[in-house]
Design an enzyme around this catalytic site. Structure first.
Site, PDB file in Angstrom:
ATOM      1  N   ARG A  32       0.871  -1.185   0.000  1.00 31.05           N
ATOM      2  CA  ARG A  32       0.000   0.000   0.000  1.00 31.05           C
ATOM      3  C   ARG A  32       0.899   1.223   0.000  1.00 31.05           C
ATOM      4  O   ARG A  32       1.783   1.348   0.837  1.00 31.05           O
ATOM      5  CB  ARG A  32      -0.905  -0.031   1.235  1.00 31.05           C
ATOM      6  N   GLU A  40     -11.343   4.665  -5.398  1.00 34.52           N
ATOM      7  CA  GLU A  40     -11.497   3.211  -5.515  1.00 34.52           C
ATOM      8  C   GLU A  40     -11.812   2.796  -6.945  1.00 34.52           C
ATOM      9  O   GLU A  40     -12.497   3.501  -7.680  1.00 34.52           O
ATOM     10  CB  GLU A  40     -12.608   2.717  -4.580  1.00 34.52           C
ATOM     11  N   ARG A  80      -0.891  -5.315   4.626  1.00 38.44           N
ATOM     12  CA  ARG A  80      -0.210  -4.817   3.434  1.00 38.44           C
ATOM     13  C   ARG A  80       1.045  -4.081   3.889  1.00 38.44           C
ATOM     14  O   ARG A  80       1.000  -3.317   4.860  1.00 38.44           O
ATOM     15  CB  ARG A  80      -1.096  -3.854   2.643  1.00 38.44           C
TER      16      ARG A  80
END
Length: 158
Positions: A32, A40, A80
């Site tokens: 990330r 998104e 992440r």
């Protein structure tokens, strides 16, 4: 598989793009991007400029070697890896010119495809990213452009 560590940088290959701010690298980790948030672009949720951000990330990173830099945190609540992505190894990582030219996180913001977002404690580059977001807004790039309303427009005509 290229993997190399130098000081706080590691060289990896991007093997998959999840969305504008999340990638998968050659050792299988989901990464990330730190300090930015893109709209998104998932199957479940699509926001204006999400597809553009994902396409830009794909074009710039997929199949390419990049340098990852950890800020403070190692992983987020979704496991992440939290990283800054450099297209080229920086010589002076706090130099604004190098950040503008070599840091992918910054390029997303400069293109108007991401907003600068502080995720404490990972804020080493936040002041640069905020400045770049101001530049993108001022020049009306990407999501800060005057045509953003068109992304929400649709016709009910049959």
């Amino acid at each position: 598989m290229i993997e190399e560590k130098t000081n706080d940088l590691e060289l990896v290959i991007v093997i998959k793009v999840i969305d504008g701010d999340t990638i998968v690298v050659s050792d299988g980790r989901r990464v990330r991007l730190v300090g930015v948030n893109t709209p998104e672009a998932s199957y479940y949720k699509k926001e204006p400029y999400g597809i553009q951000a994902k396409n830009y990330t794909t074009y710039k990173l997929l199949g390419k070697s990049v340098w990852l830099q950890r800020d403070v945190s190692d992983v987020d609540i979704y496991n992440r890896s939290l990283r800054i992505v450099w297209l080229e190894k920086p010589v002076k990582s706090m130099d604004i010119v190098e950040i503008r030219e070599k840091m992918f996180n910054a390029q997303l913001v400069l293109e108007g495809l991401a907003e600068a977002k502080a995720y404490i404690p990972d804020v080493t580059y936040n002041r640069f990213l905020i400045r770049f977001m101001g530049e993108a807004k001022e020049t009306r790039r990407g999501m800060w452009g005057s045509k953003i309303i068109e992304m929400y427009s649709f016709s009910l005509d049959k």
